[in-house]
Design a protein around this motif. Structure first.
Motif: not given
Length: 59
Positions: A8-11, A39-43, A45-56
């Motif tokens: 209910g809080e996050g990480y 949880k929304q912010k963590m999602r 962050i994870i999406a940003q890292t996946k996008k960077r991997v695809k871009d790279d």
């Protein structure tokens, strides 16, 4: 980087800050060491890292 999931809080970060984690925060343009990460912010962050991997991989 390790986190404790709080229902209910996050990480909550459980890792020790080092020069490496500080550099990662600086280069990735987000911080996870100073507050509960929702949880929304963590999602996001994870999406940003996946996008960077695809871009790279495309280069």
């Amino acid at each position: 980087m390790d986190f404790l999931s709080v229902a209910g809080e996050g990480y909550i970060p459980t890792y020790t800050r080092t020069d490496l984690t500080n550099n990662l925060h600086g280069s990735a343009s987000f911080r996870t060491d100073t507050q509960i990460v929702t949880k929304q912010k963590m999602r996001s962050i994870i999406a940003q890292t996946k996008k960077r991997v695809k871009d790279d991989d495309a280069e």
